[in-house]
Design a protein around this motif. Structure first.
Motif, mmCIF file in Angstrom:
data_model
loop_
_atom_site.group_PDB
_atom_site.id
_atom_site.type_symbol
_atom_site.label_atom_id
_atom_site.label_comp_id
_atom_site.label_asym_id
_atom_site.label_seq_id
_atom_site.Cartn_x
_atom_site.Cartn_y
_atom_site.Cartn_z
ATOM 1 N N LEU A 29 0.866 -0.912 -0.052
ATOM 2 C CA LEU A 29 0.312 0.069 -0.202
ATOM 3 C C LEU A 29 0.440 0.585 0.362
ATOM 4 O O LEU A 29 1.477 1.337 0.475
ATOM 5 N N ARG A 30 0.856 2.092 -0.286
ATOM 6 C CA ARG A 30 0.861 2.987 -0.402
ATOM 7 C C ARG A 30 0.846 4.421 0.485
ATOM 8 O O ARG A 30 -0.643 4.736 0.441
ATOM 9 N N VAL A 31 1.525 5.064 1.405
ATOM 10 C CA VAL A 31 1.392 5.660 2.233
ATOM 11 C C VAL A 31 1.780 7.100 2.360
ATOM 12 O O VAL A 31 2.499 7.054 1.514
ATOM 13 N N LYS A 32 0.774 7.967 2.360
ATOM 14 C CA LYS A 32 1.151 9.585 2.482
ATOM 15 C C LYS A 32 2.155 9.798 3.626
ATOM 16 O O LYS A 32 3.166 10.695 3.143
ATOM 17 N N ASP A 33 1.948 9.472 4.550
ATOM 18 C CA ASP A 33 2.843 9.439 5.917
ATOM 19 C C ASP A 33 2.687 9.110 6.803
ATOM 20 O O ASP A 33 2.196 8.324 7.700
ATOM 21 N N PRO A 34 4.607 8.251 6.815
ATOM 22 C CA PRO A 34 4.746 6.912 7.226
ATOM 23 C C PRO A 34 4.639 6.908 8.790
ATOM 24 O O PRO A 34 4.142 5.222 9.517
ATOM 25 N N GLN A 35 4.754 7.732 9.149
ATOM 26 C CA GLN A 35 4.511 8.127 10.637
ATOM 27 C C GLN A 35 3.127 7.797 11.158
ATOM 28 O O GLN A 35 3.044 6.806 11.768
ATOM 29 N N ARG A 36 2.183 8.384 10.316
ATOM 30 C CA ARG A 36 1.117 8.349 11.236
ATOM 31 C C ARG A 36 0.608 7.064 10.752
ATOM 32 O O ARG A 36 0.461 6.041 11.546
ATOM 33 N N SER A 37 1.049 6.029 9.442
ATOM 34 C CA SER A 37 0.530 4.275 8.803
ATOM 35 C C SER A 37 1.263 3.868 10.039
ATOM 36 O O SER A 37 0.353 2.575 10.131
ATOM 37 N N ASN A 97 6.768 7.597 -0.712
ATOM 38 C CA ASN A 97 7.277 8.333 -2.376
ATOM 39 C C ASN A 97 7.579 9.742 -1.362
ATOM 40 O O ASN A 97 6.298 10.782 -0.775
ATOM 41 N N TRP A 98 8.433 9.647 -0.897
ATOM 42 C CA TRP A 98 9.399 11.167 0.015
ATOM 43 C C TRP A 98 7.928 12.124 -0.595
ATOM 44 O O TRP A 98 8.450 13.148 -2.059
ATOM 45 N N GLY A 99 8.433 13.040 0.093
ATOM 46 C CA GLY A 99 7.258 14.614 0.157
ATOM 47 C C GLY A 99 5.683 14.451 -0.034
ATOM 48 O O GLY A 99 5.129 15.823 0.007
ATOM 49 N N THR A 100 5.496 13.377 -0.048
ATOM 50 C CA THR A 100 3.781 13.171 0.132
ATOM 51 C C THR A 100 3.151 13.518 0.997
ATOM 52 O O THR A 100 2.268 14.537 0.633
ATOM 53 N N PHE A 106 -2.301 16.226 -0.668
ATOM 54 C CA PHE A 106 -2.391 14.615 -1.814
ATOM 55 C C PHE A 106 -3.280 13.848 -0.775
ATOM 56 O O PHE A 106 -3.044 13.291 0.243
ATOM 57 N N ARG A 107 -3.578 12.843 -2.072
ATOM 58 C CA ARG A 107 -4.535 11.397 -1.455
ATOM 59 C C ARG A 107 -3.957 10.457 -2.811
ATOM 60 O O ARG A 107 -3.932 10.029 -3.704
ATOM 61 N N TYR A 108 -3.677 9.544 -2.003
ATOM 62 C CA TYR A 108 -4.419 7.720 -2.816
ATOM 63 C C TYR A 108 -5.245 7.199 -3.156
ATOM 64 O O TYR A 108 -6.273 7.293 -2.329
ATOM 65 N N HIS A 109 -5.911 6.601 -4.757
ATOM 66 C CA HIS A 109 -6.517 6.410 -4.552
ATOM 67 C C HIS A 109 -7.126 4.908 -3.571
ATOM 68 O O HIS A 109 -5.843 3.923 -3.822
ATOM 69 N N ASP A 110 -7.791 5.011 -3.260
ATOM 70 C CA ASP A 110 -8.210 3.718 -2.767
ATOM 71 C C ASP A 110 -9.058 2.468 -2.934
ATOM 72 O O ASP A 110 -8.533 1.507 -1.929
#
Length: 179
Positions: A29-37, A97-100, A106-110
């Motif tokens: 899964l692509r994640v926007k914020d790794p710390q949060r995920s 992906n760095w910077g997201t 920015f949002r990924y399609h679920d």
């Protein structure tokens, strides 16, 4: 005779010998914020980070998580742990992906909104009622509670990026899909 497979159109009758030993290792899964995920998957689902791999030349990082069995031994040596991680089943790879994380819009399609594609990941739990209470206590958003919809005894929640997570108790599903 031992169970081999249910038969449906398109299924082969036997396993090609060349595929013996193949196993599904992980889903990504692509994640926007790794710390949060990472906080979500470790705090809410008890997953442990097995390995983080950075690729600075490509501006991304990979995080490999697993829900380990009690007493399961994971190699401490980083190279052996990498090899071990890629030989397991049921690993969740989070790709950042760095910077997201810096882009508020920015949002990924679920995968569940139009056009639909990817659907969900799933956790089986020993006690669905206790799991629902746990998820509620952590204010995890529900898409569907176990008593809602056409299929009972199955819940769906979302992670910080909006990906759906199915929650089920295997013992409650023995008659599933039969009239």
């Amino acid at each position: 005779m031992a169970f081999n497979t249910e038969q449906q159109p398109g299924m082969t009758e036997s396993v090609a010998p060349e595929t013996r030993g193949f196993r599904l290792n992980h889903s990504m899964l692509r994640v926007k914020d790794p710390q949060r995920s990472l906080a979500f998957y470790s705090r809410v689902f008890g997953m442990r980070l097995l390995r983080k791999l950075d690729f600075p030349e490509l501006d991304f990082s990979l995080y490999f998580l697993a829900a380990l069995d009690e007493g399961e031994v994971v190699p401490e040596d980083v190279d052996e742990r990498t090899r071990w991680t890629f030989s397991q089943r049921g690993i969740l790879e989070l790709t950042h992906n760095w910077g997201t994380e810096k882009d508020a819009d920015f949002r990924y399609h679920d995968g569940n909104s139009k056009p639909q594609g990817f659907g969900h990941i799933c956790f089986s739990v020993p006690d669905l009622d206790a799991a629902v209470q746990w998820l509620d206590s952590h204010e995890v958003p529900f898409v569907k509670r176990p008593d809602e919809g056409g299929i009972k005894h199955v819940a769906f929640v979302t992670d910080p990026d909006g990906y759906w997570i199915e929650i089920l108790e295997p013992a409650r599903l023995t008659g599933l899909g039969r009239s």
